[in-house]
Design a protein around this motif. Structure first.
Motif, mmCIF file in Angstrom:
data_model
loop_
_atom_site.group_PDB
_atom_site.id
_atom_site.type_symbol
_atom_site.label_atom_id
_atom_site.label_comp_id
_atom_site.label_asym_id
_atom_site.label_seq_id
_atom_site.Cartn_x
_atom_site.Cartn_y
_atom_site.Cartn_z
ATOM 1 N N TYR A 81 1.151 5.375 0.022
ATOM 2 C CA TYR A 81 0.428 6.586 0.404
ATOM 3 C C TYR A 81 1.192 7.775 -0.171
ATOM 4 C CZ TYR A 81 -1.288 3.137 3.696
ATOM 5 O OH TYR A 81 -1.799 1.996 4.252
ATOM 6 N N VAL A 113 -3.285 11.025 0.228
ATOM 7 C CA VAL A 113 -3.505 11.466 1.606
ATOM 8 C C VAL A 113 -3.172 12.955 1.729
ATOM 9 C CG1 VAL A 113 -3.065 9.173 2.591
ATOM 10 C CG2 VAL A 113 -1.167 10.788 2.338
ATOM 11 N N THR A 147 0.882 -1.165 0.000
ATOM 12 C CA THR A 147 0.000 0.000 0.000
ATOM 13 C C THR A 147 0.921 1.216 0.000
ATOM 14 O OG1 THR A 147 -1.685 -1.199 1.248
ATOM 15 C CG2 THR A 147 -1.908 1.193 1.127
ATOM 16 N N MET A 205 -0.846 12.690 -5.900
ATOM 17 C CA MET A 205 -1.029 11.557 -6.803
ATOM 18 C C MET A 205 -0.286 11.738 -8.128
ATOM 19 S SD MET A 205 -2.514 9.195 -5.152
ATOM 20 C CE MET A 205 -3.047 8.015 -6.386
ATOM 21 N N ALA A 239 -2.035 -0.999 -3.766
ATOM 22 C CA ALA A 239 -3.013 0.083 -3.705
ATOM 23 C C ALA A 239 -2.223 1.378 -3.563
ATOM 24 C CB ALA A 239 -3.958 -0.094 -2.524
ATOM 25 N N ALA A 240 -2.700 2.427 -4.189
ATOM 26 C CA ALA A 240 -2.111 3.755 -4.035
ATOM 27 C C ALA A 240 -3.205 4.674 -3.508
ATOM 28 C CB ALA A 240 -1.563 4.266 -5.356
ATOM 29 N N VAL A 241 -2.890 5.346 -2.423
ATOM 30 C CA VAL A 241 -3.879 6.153 -1.723
ATOM 31 C C VAL A 241 -3.375 7.583 -1.615
ATOM 32 C CG1 VAL A 241 -5.183 6.398 0.426
ATOM 33 C CG2 VAL A 241 -4.517 4.112 -0.372
#
Length: 131
Positions: A83, A113, A81, A87, A109-111
């Motif tokens: 963060y 924040v 994951t 983006m 997953a790329a989140v």
């Protein structure tokens, strides 16, 4: 009665120490859970200088150091994951991952924040399956 899962705490001075109430990694059975790593230099505790790629490289160096302390490598990662505070840095993550890992690549997953500890631009955690 369900027997609790035994687990082992993984620690190394080759990666930054925990900033709060958590362990660098926990091994439970044949699964290793590496806590989020930000681009801190383990020798100084400071954020690395440089662009986003330098920060991502340091994050992966830190993840690799924790994996090594558990007797494994990032080749055993099944899920990352990532963060990001921006983006737009997603492409740089791909560049670093393609350079460091072999296909087939793990799940990811790329989140996006709002902020990360110490003003970091990137953080990543990982789940590895061993054996």
């Amino acid at each position: 009665m369900i027997k609790p899962i035994s687990h082992q705490i993984i620690e190394t001075k080759e990666a930054p120490g925990a900033i709060g109430a958590y362990s660098q990694a926990v091994k439970a059975g044949n699964t290793l859970y590496i806590s989020g790593q930000i681009p801190l230099d383990p020798a100084t505790g400071d954020l690395v200088d440089g662009d986003i790629e330098a920060q991502i490289e340091r994050v992966f160096d830190n993840l690799a150091a924790v994996a090594k302390a558990a007797g494994t490598t990032l080749a055993h990662v099944v899920k990352f994951t990532i963060y990001l505070t921006d983006m737009a840095d997603f492409a740089a993550v791909n560049t670093v991952m393609q350079a460091r890992l072999d296909a087939p690549y793990p799940a990811r997953a790329a989140v996006g924040v709002a902020a990360l500890p110490k003003g970091a631009r990137v953080e990543a955690d990982a789940i590895l399956v061993l054996g």
